[in-house]
Design an enzyme around this catalytic site. Structure first.
Site, PDB file in Angstrom:
ATOM      1  N   GLU A   1       0.830  -1.202   0.000  1.00 34.02           N
ATOM      2  CA  GLU A   1       0.000   0.000   0.000  1.00 34.02           C
ATOM      3  C   GLU A   1       0.863   1.250   0.000  1.00 34.02           C
ATOM      4  OE1 GLU A   1      -3.750  -1.911   2.449  1.00 34.02           O
ATOM      5  OE2 GLU A   1      -2.215  -0.862   3.568  1.00 34.02           O
TER       6      GLU A   1
ATOM      7  N   CYS B   1       3.431   8.415   1.451  1.00 33.58           N
ATOM      8  CA  CYS B   1       4.016   7.422   2.346  1.00 33.58           C
ATOM      9  C   CYS B   1       4.136   6.118   1.561  1.00 33.58           C
ATOM     10  CB  CYS B   1       3.105   7.264   3.561  1.00 33.58           C
ATOM     11  SG  CYS B   1       3.625   5.980   4.691  1.00 33.58           S
TER      12      CYS B   1
ATOM     13  N   CYS C   1       6.789  -7.380   7.032  1.00 34.36           N
ATOM     14  CA  CYS C   1       7.944  -6.868   7.772  1.00 34.36           C
ATOM     15  C   CYS C   1       8.349  -7.894   8.826  1.00 34.36           C
ATOM     16  CB  CYS C   1       7.600  -5.545   8.446  1.00 34.36           C
ATOM     17  SG  CYS C   1       8.980  -4.810   9.342  1.00 34.36           S
TER      18      CYS C   1
ATOM     19  N   CYS D   1       6.933  -5.153  15.321  1.00 28.50           N
ATOM     20  CA  CYS D   1       6.593  -4.187  16.380  1.00 28.50           C
ATOM     21  C   CYS D   1       5.147  -4.464  16.808  1.00 28.50           C
ATOM     22  CB  CYS D   1       6.734  -2.759  15.870  1.00 28.50           C
ATOM     23  SG  CYS D   1       8.379  -2.397  15.240  1.00 28.50           S
TER      24      CYS D   1
ATOM     25  N   CYS E   1       2.035  -2.455  15.504  1.00 28.90           N
ATOM     26  CA  CYS E   1       1.968  -2.203  14.059  1.00 28.90           C
ATOM     27  C   CYS E   1       1.278  -3.351  13.344  1.00 28.90           C
ATOM     28  CB  CYS E   1       3.385  -2.017  13.523  1.00 28.90           C
ATOM     29  SG  CYS E   1       3.487  -2.004  11.729  1.00 28.90           S
TER      30      CYS E   1
ATOM     31  N   CYS F   1      -0.573   5.803  10.475  1.00 27.49           N
ATOM     32  CA  CYS F   1       0.690   5.204  10.863  1.00 27.49           C
ATOM     33  C   CYS F   1       0.490   3.873  11.590  1.00 27.49           C
ATOM     34  CB  CYS F   1       1.415   6.178  11.768  1.00 27.49           C
ATOM     35  SG  CYS F   1       3.056   5.689  12.098  1.00 27.49           S
TER      36      CYS F   1
HETATM   37  S1  SF4 Z   1       6.537  -0.308  12.643  1.00 28.98           S
HETATM   38 FE1  SF4 Z   1       5.708  -2.044  11.437  1.00 28.98          FE
HETATM   39  S2  SF4 Z   1       6.545  -1.783   9.401  1.00 28.98           S
HETATM   40 FE2  SF4 Z   1       7.777  -0.505  10.779  1.00 28.98          FE
HETATM   41  S3  SF4 Z   1       9.485  -1.823  11.427  1.00 28.98           S
HETATM   42 FE3  SF4 Z   1       7.898  -2.102  12.954  1.00 28.98          FE
HETATM   43  S4  SF4 Z   1       6.712  -3.880  12.234  1.00 28.98           S
HETATM   44 FE4  SF4 Z   1       7.932  -3.161  10.513  1.00 28.98          FE
END
Ligand code: SF4
Length: 338
Positions: free
Chosen positions: A91, A104, A111, A115, A118, A333
């Site tokens: 996206e 963005c 990923c 995190c 996220c 975000c």
């Molecule tokens: S915030 Fe999300 S996209 Fe960014 S490094 Fe952490 S897990 Fe990966």
């Protein structure tokens, strides 16, 4: 076939004309028309005797782009899906700003960093984006979707420093003055704290390219709980890397801090954060948490956000509050997930 989106003007021209031994000047014009103006160079724009050569150059160029799907919008923030050749998707989000839009973009499908706050982190890493797939998001935003893009932020899906070489190559293409011609000062790369690549970025990136670091916690205990990357590179090693990056007096870091209610948003956390960032040339960007799919955190109250900001400011840190845009379409975000 040479993929036009994966090259800056110089390397495109060289490769395209390598075995012809001629035609660099027309390759340059072709690149400039397509990448800078979003149009094909017309036959009439070159001398009659060069038209055959131009046709040959065009036939050797791959102009195909991954397809854009599913625009969703809220308050003028548009989220698009880029469908890749293997049917995976990423996206990108166009966010209106006063002086031109911010785009963005994503650097990976999924990923690895996981995190906890996220949504992308729940996917795991599927694959890195190729350079042309990174550039394609910008090309689409500018030429297909006709946006006036001022800022590019690598804050979409993925950890840009886990796809370091392709991201750096993409930046050189985005900033090529004969191509998409974006200003270096208007490009920001955001990392979760991949320390070895912060050193490489410090050495290899143009000084004008901005670095943002997701700090998100006042100490190792909290950071390890919400950002597994902290197990490999703790906050002390992250700080050393930031100091190294800041050796150039022209540089500054944007320290990002996602506020999670009851986790990292208390007064003592704000003070500890200031202690940690002391002596670093940083601006702090406070980001109220956006709920994603299967959210395990909640957003801090407005009163808590105000108080947190007030402490940072009272400690003389330049502090910005990120305005949340597009949260209803899951474009804000930490919400990008496919
Ligand atoms: S915030 Fe999300 S996209 Fe960014 S490094 Fe952490 S897990 Fe990966």
């Amino acid at each position: 076939m040479i993929h036009i989106y994966g090259k800056n003007k110089e390397s495109f021209c060289k490769e395209l004309t390598k075995d012809l031994g001629k035609g660099e000047i027309y390759a340059k014009k072709l690149y400039q028309a397509w990448m800078n103006q979003g149009r094909l160079l017309a036959e009439e724009e070159v001398e009659p005797q060069a038209r055959k050569l131009l046709k040959e150059l065009i036939s050797r160029t791959d102009f195909s782009l991954p397809v854009v799907e599913m625009p969703m919008n809220q308050d003028q923030t548009y989220k698009y899906l880029l469908r890749l050749h293997d049917q995976l998707a990423v996206e990108f989000v166009v966010i209106p700003m006063q002086a031109g839009a911010t785009l963005c973009i994503s650097s990976q499908v999924g990923c690895l960093k996981g995190c906890r706050f996220c949504s992308t982190g729940t996917m795991g890493l599927i694959r890195n984006l190729e350079t042309y797939e990174i550039v394609a998001q910008v090309y689409h935003a500018i030429h297909t979707l006709k946006n006036k893009i001022r800022n590019i932020v690598f804050m979409g899906m993925g950890e840009p420093f886990d796809n370091f070489d392709n991201v750096m190559q993409a930046i050189s293409i985005l900033t090529d003055p004969h191509g998409l011609a974006l200003g270096k000062r208007h490009i920001s790369v955001s990392t979760s704290g991949v320390v070895d690549k912060i050193y490489r970025f410090a050495d290899e990136a143009d000084e004008a390219i901005n670095l943002a670091v997701s700090v998100n916690a006042p100490n190792d205990e909290i950071r390890t709980k919400i950002m597994p990357v902290n197990r490999k590179w703790n906050m002390a090693s992250l700080k050393e890397a930031m100091q190294y990056y800041l050796k150039s007096p022209k540089r500054e870091i944007l320290a990002e801090y996602v506020l999670l209610a009851g986790v990292n948003d208390q007064d003592e956390h704000a003070h500890l954060l200031c202690d940690y960032l002391e002596n670093l040339r940083v601006k702090i960007n406070v980001i109220p948490y956006n709920s994603g799919v299967n959210s395990r955190f909640t957003t801090s109250s407005q009163e808590r956000i105000d108080r947190f900001m007030q402490i940072l400011r009272s400690r003389n840190f330049c502090t910005l509050l990120r305005q949340t845009k597009g949260e209803k379409i899951m474009a804000a975000c930490g919400q990008l997930v496919k």
